[in-house]
Design a protein around this motif. Structure first.
Motif, PDB file in Angstrom:
ATOM      1  N   SER A 138      45.956  41.817  41.764  1.00 23.72           N
ATOM      2  CA  SER A 138      44.917  41.499  40.786  1.00 23.72           C
ATOM      3  C   SER A 138      45.081  40.067  40.285  1.00 23.72           C
TER       4      SER A 138
ATOM      5  N   GLN B 273      39.363  46.758  38.244  1.00 23.36           N
ATOM      6  CA  GLN B 273      39.965  48.088  38.172  1.00 23.36           C
ATOM      7  C   GLN B 273      39.331  48.889  37.038  1.00 23.36           C
TER       8      GLN B 273
ATOM      9  N   ASP C 149      38.521  46.032  43.174  1.00 23.16           N
ATOM     10  CA  ASP C 149      39.894  46.387  42.827  1.00 23.16           C
ATOM     11  C   ASP C 149      39.947  47.884  42.550  1.00 23.16           C
TER      12      ASP C 149
END
Ligand SMILES: Nc1ncnc2c1ncn2[C@@H]1O[C@H](COP(=O)(O)OP(=O)(O)OP(=O)(O)O)[C@@H](O)[C@H]1O
Ligand SMILES: [Mg+2]
Length: 493
Positions: free
Chosen positions: A42, A84, A164
């Motif tokens: 990330s 995410q 993600d």
């Protein structure tokens, strides 16, 4: 668009996170980015899109050195990042979400909703999704929210989309849908960076793979030239023989019994029991009502009917406090909302269940808090500078490990785990399974809700399958198969 990142370095304070990462994304390819929790995936993408500044290294976009100063600038230049944790405004409509910050206006300065609606509809049609534009976005399923984000990226003319952990909360059908969309994007020349811990997906959808370890690139190659074991070995830096540890349970008395539990409109007539030392797997599709049943048992939601018996005694559980006092622990699927206090340190979060002032029976009795926290950080391979690091600075998967550690130390009689390994890398998954085994060997009864069938099959002594709020079947370990579970989970007999 072609992106070449080379020799990227990045430290957060003293924590050197990236130490020379190379990453090349070609036009129209789906490129898997893999690595253990905290490997820096990330972070690397946050550097590309201008959220973080790199300390060293170069970024070429179509051959020209480019540094974005913020994510908005990256987006204006064709690079969209779907995080995410999704960036949806739950109280706004789907349409408002699609155009937030980029509203179209008439020449008199009014919102041009008809134009926006037409554009949105066109994009949705292209993706063949049908979500009402005036619905509140918070009422959409996670899969729909994901599609809203993809549509938003495409309407901003994204040539690169970073995803993600896109499937962490999607149903099987939504995953299929997402893969179709990815496929057609690839055909149109859009490049996709695909970050996931689900190995099966990587092999199903990606063209190439880059593996990171300890802040460096280990390898990049076409997906067709590698296989499961090789990817795992490169990620963890050692051979990982079995995915699931051996399990030799000894079952004791029934600890928890749920009788005819009903919450109107959510679940109905749910009866089951779990014995000391047992792992009871709860399978089912997303949205089947599994989490809702667990929340009600734990006193987070009310029940309209039904009884809960603990050690042969009928109990009333109206609050989580009561549940904890009776020896029930609950590890929620939603680490951000319910599991963690983000501003607290790892240690404070792990010690948190004690606030319920429940007399501890487990590990914490045998060891000091300090030793206990250090032991769990080590066992679960939590990647952090120290136990004092605040949880908000941990990678997604490492946050999940803290949630788990938090409850394990208490040594409850019954431990409910809801998607315990979501977002967790393979090595740490195995460590969590091993901890589950150890807990049951000490007599803890575990209820494990999981959408990952291999995990259900690999760890459960018995499997219950939930469909539309009802238990559709029970399978003993020796009779449980992927096919049987899927059949029951989709409403078949
Ligand atoms: N804002 C920040 N401040 C301090 N440390 C950070 C910050 N963001 C990330 N880190 C640290 O950088 C490291 C890499 O984190 P990153 O989120 O990039 O990992 P990841 O590969 O995406 O992991 P996961 O699979 O768990 O999502 C971790 O050790 C994390 O604690
Ligand atoms: Mg991450």
């Amino acid at each position: 668009m072609r992106i070449e990142m080379s020799n990227i370095h990045k430290a957060f304070g003293k924590n050197q996170v990236l130490t020379g990462v190379d990453f090349v994304l070609g036009e129209g390819e789906v490129h898997a980015l893999m690595g253990e929790n905290g490997a820096g995936k990330s972070t690397l993408m946050n550097i590309l899109t201008g959220l973080h500044e790199r300390d060293q290294g170069t970024i070429l976009i179509n051959g020209t050195e480019t540094v974005f100063s913020n994510p908005k600038e990256a987006e204006q230049n064709g690079i969209a990042f779907i995080h995410q944790e999704l960036n949806i405004w739950p109280d706004m409509t789907v349409l408002e979400n699609l155009f937030v910050g980029k509203e179209l206006r008439t020449k008199f300065g009014f919102l041009n909703s008809s134009e926006m609606k037409a554009l949105a509809k066109k994009q949705f049609d292209k993706l063949s999704v049908s979500i009402p534009l005036d619905q509140e976005a918070g009422r959409c399923s996670v899969g729909q929210q994901q599609m809203i984000e993809i549509a938003k990226a495409l309407m901003a003319n994204a040539e690169v989309i970073i995803m993600d952990e896109p499937t962490a909360a999607l149903t099987e059908r939504e995953i299929e849908k997402l893969f179709e969309v990815i496929d057609s994007l690839r055909t149109e020349g859009v490049s996709i960076v695909y970050i996931s811990h689900r190995m099966e997906e990587i092999f199903a959808i990606c063209d190439r793979i880059t593996v990171m370890r300890d802040g460096k690139t280990v390898d990049t190659k076409p997906i067709a030239e590698t296989h499961f074991d090789e990817v795992v070995r490169k990620m963890v830096g050692r051979e990982l023989t079995e995915r699931f540890p051996e399990r030799n349970p000894t079952l004791g008395e029934t600890v928890l019994e749920v009788k005819k539990a009903t919450r109107n409109g959510v679940f109905e007539d749910v009866s089951f029991s779990v014995r000391s030392g047992e792992i009871l797997g709860i399978a089912g599709l997303l949205g089947a009502g599994r989490t809702e049943i667990m929340r009600a048992i734990f006193g987070l939601d009310p029940m309209d009917a039904g009884e809960i018996w603990i050690n042969g005694q009928k109990e009333v559980i109206k609050t989580p406090h009561q549940a904890v006092k009776l020896g029930i622990g609950f590890i929620t699927e939603d680490r951000k909302d319910e599991g963690l206090v983000l501003d607290f340190s790892i240690r404070e979060n792990m010690a948190l269940p004690n606030l319920f002032s429940f007399a501890p029976k487990g590990l914490i009795n045998q060891k000091s808090e300090q030793e206990f926290v250090d032991m769990l950080i080590k066992r679960l391979m939590i990647k952090a500078e120290s136990a004092e690091t605040s949880v908000k600075n941990l990678s997604g998967g490492n946050q999940q490990k803290v949630v788990i550690a938090k409850w394990i130390g208490i040594g409850p009689k019954v431990l409910i785990l809801d998607e315990p390994t979501r977002g967790v890398d393979v090595g740490a998954k195995r460590e969590i399974y091993q901890l589950m085994n150890e807990l049951t060997y000490r007599g803890v009864a575990i209820i494990m809700v999981s959408s990952e069938l291999p995990e259900i099959l690999g760890m459960s002594d018995r499997v219950l399958v939930v469909h539309e709020g009802r238990i559709r079947g029970e399978l003993a370990k020796h009779e449980a198969t992927q096919e049987k579970i899927m059949k029951l989970a989709t409403g078949g007999k």
